[in-house]
Design an enzyme around this catalytic site. Structure first.
Site, PDB file in Angstrom:
ATOM      1  N   GLY A   1       0.812  -1.198   0.000  1.00 21.52           N
ATOM      2  CA  GLY A   1       0.000   0.000   0.000  1.00 21.52           C
ATOM      3  C   GLY A   1       0.848   1.252   0.000  1.00 21.52           C
ATOM      4  O   GLY A   1       2.045   1.223   0.270  1.00 21.52           O
TER       5      GLY A   1
ATOM      6  N   GLY B   1       0.494   5.904   0.461  1.00 18.12           N
ATOM      7  CA  GLY B   1      -0.275   7.118   0.658  1.00 18.12           C
ATOM      8  C   GLY B   1       0.401   8.267  -0.033  1.00 18.12           C
ATOM      9  O   GLY B   1       1.243   8.081  -0.918  1.00 18.12           O
TER      10      GLY B   1
ATOM     11  N   PHE C   1       2.491  10.406   1.242  1.00 18.88           N
ATOM     12  CA  PHE C   1       3.891  10.640   1.623  1.00 18.88           C
ATOM     13  C   PHE C   1       4.564   9.400   2.175  1.00 18.88           C
ATOM     14  O   PHE C   1       5.756   9.423   2.470  1.00 18.88           O
ATOM     15  CB  PHE C   1       3.976  11.772   2.657  1.00 18.88           C
TER      16      PHE C   1
ATOM     17  N   THR D   1       4.806   4.811   2.347  1.00 18.42           N
ATOM     18  CA  THR D   1       4.511   3.533   1.718  1.00 18.42           C
ATOM     19  C   THR D   1       4.485   2.444   2.784  1.00 18.42           C
ATOM     20  O   THR D   1       5.074   2.605   3.862  1.00 18.42           O
ATOM     21  CB  THR D   1       5.566   3.162   0.656  1.00 18.42           C
ATOM     22  N   VAL D   2       3.813   1.344   2.479  1.00 18.56           N
ATOM     23  CA  VAL D   2       3.774   0.204   3.388  1.00 18.56           C
ATOM     24  C   VAL D   2       4.227  -1.037   2.627  1.00 18.56           C
ATOM     25  O   VAL D   2       3.718  -1.327   1.538  1.00 18.56           O
ATOM     26  CB  VAL D   2       2.362  -0.024   3.959  1.00 18.56           C
TER      27      VAL D   2
ATOM     28  N   LYS E   1       6.092   0.791   7.614  1.00 18.48           N
ATOM     29  CA  LYS E   1       5.554   2.041   7.072  1.00 18.48           C
ATOM     30  C   LYS E   1       6.704   3.029   6.992  1.00 18.48           C
ATOM     31  O   LYS E   1       7.359   3.315   8.002  1.00 18.48           O
ATOM     32  CB  LYS E   1       4.442   2.563   7.984  1.00 18.48           C
TER      33      LYS E   1
ATOM     34  N   ASP F   1      -9.834   9.882  12.920  1.00 16.77           N
ATOM     35  CA  ASP F   1     -10.038   9.388  11.556  1.00 16.77           C
ATOM     36  C   ASP F   1     -10.531   7.941  11.559  1.00 16.77           C
ATOM     37  O   ASP F   1     -10.034   7.093  10.815  1.00 16.77           O
ATOM     38  CB  ASP F   1      -8.744   9.508  10.741  1.00 16.77           C
TER      39      ASP F   1
END
Length: 355
Positions: free
Chosen positions: A10, A12, A14, A16-17, A36, A131
């Site tokens: 995955g 985002g 800024f 990464t995973v 992460k 969130d």
């Protein structure tokens, strides 16, 4: 812990995973891990998330953190946080696995109870997640709930933040939209959105654009429609989450004792829950939903992470010296829609599942 970066699972805006593979297993049995990572120059949010996870380490419903490290890869210095890997994906993925895109109520109850146990622990330690949504509720190897992504979490300091708005619009509470208030009740509102979405397969709100959505959340008495396919106690549970006034919203501790998720209760759809309903609830009416189909952006995981409050000038007839919170919600949201308030979407942590 020495590790090797594995498969990308995955990313985002800024960070990464990836899967994290132990370099050597000679020291014992290692749990499944994910790493992460982000550039060191952008690591302040991830560092803060790691510190929060360290404080929440004793909660089984919160994703575990195994440590941090720095690495140099392709000429760039990276900051890495080693996390528990949740092979079951997230609840948004789970929802897609059902032919009718609805999770059976028995499972909704189970997931909701575990989610509330985690949220109760988070609130007890003085934090607000900010969130809570399907994409941030992961499932472990045995199907247990793991709350993840604490990048927007904050200390509950009286509930009010005067200069920022955190979260994903679809799950935002009324007080978050119209005043920036971000206390524990905001997480409970989001729980109601999560339960409604699991039960119906659709977001709690239906609207054609972000501006219209924020107006509906922040102005007036409208709340999301209570799912009609839930049992009587399920409807009452969601209603407790959707109390417009945050002071009337049930806490995580109170909701853990609600019949919808209580272990020793066995209700059917015809059970009368008048004993759980206040006069205020009985007199409240549910406003109709917007008839528009929900567009593609509704399922995105983008989060508003910064929302400057409006500055009023003498030319506009407003006083700069007055308390910002005396500005009416309608004026505040009108300025938002008229682009006098700019939303910074660039710093959101938008996780895209690529399993």
């Amino acid at each position: 812990m020495d590790w090797i970066r594995g498969e990308n699972v995955g990313h985002g805006s800024f960070a990464t995973v990836h899967l994290a593979v132990p370099r050597s297993k000679s020291g014992g049995v290692f749990p499944l891990m994910a790493v992460k990572s982000c550039g060191f120059s952008q690591s302040s949010s991830l560092m803060k998330e790691k510190l929060i996870l360290d404080e929440l380490k004793d909660c089984p419903e919160v994703i575990r953190c195994f440590g941090e490290s720095f690495s140099y890869e392709n000429g760039e210095k990276l900051y890495n946080v080693l996390l528990e890997y949740a092979p079951g994906g997230n609840l948004a993925d789970k929802l897609k696995n059902y032919s009718d895109r609805r999770i059976p109520e028995s499972e909704v109850r189970r997931y909701t109870k575990a989610l509330l146990r985690g949220i109760h622990y988070i609130h007890k330690l003085g934090y607000v997640h900010c969130d809570i949504k399907l994409q941030n509720i992961l499932l472990g190897s045995e199907g247990g709930v793991k709350i993840a992504d604490f990048g927007l979490a904050k200390k509950a300091e009286g509930g009010v933040s005067a200069c920022e708005l955190r979260g994903t619009p679809l799950y935002m509470s009324p007080e978050m939209v119209y005043s920036g208030e971000q206390g524990p009740p905001a997480d409970i509102w989001a729980v109601g959105c999560v339960v409604a979405e699991m039960a119906t397969g659709s977001p709690a709100w239906r609207c054609s654009d972000v501006a219209g959505l924020l107006f509906r959340i922040g102005i007036g008495e409208e709340v999301p429609e209570i799912p009609g396919n839930l049992s009587a106690e399920g409807k009452d549970f969601v209603r407790r989450c959707f109390a417009k006034n945050p002071s009337n919203r049930w806490t995580a501790e109170m909701l853990l004792n609600h019949p919808f998720i209580a272990d020793d209760q066995d209700f059917d759809d015809d059970v009368d829950v008048v004993s759980l309903t206040t006069k205020e609830d009985q007199s409240a009416s549910i406003s109709p939903r917007c008839p528009l189909d929900f567009p593609d952006w509704a399922s995105s995981t983008c989060s508003i992470t910064f929302l400057p409050l409006p500055v009023y000038s003498p030319e506009s007839g407003s006083s700069l010296s007055r308390d910002l919170w005396s500005i009416s919600p309608s004026v505040h949201l009108r300025d938002l829609v008229n682009n006098q308030i700019l939303l910074d979407w660039s710093v959101s942590d938008d996780w895209l599942t690529v399993r």
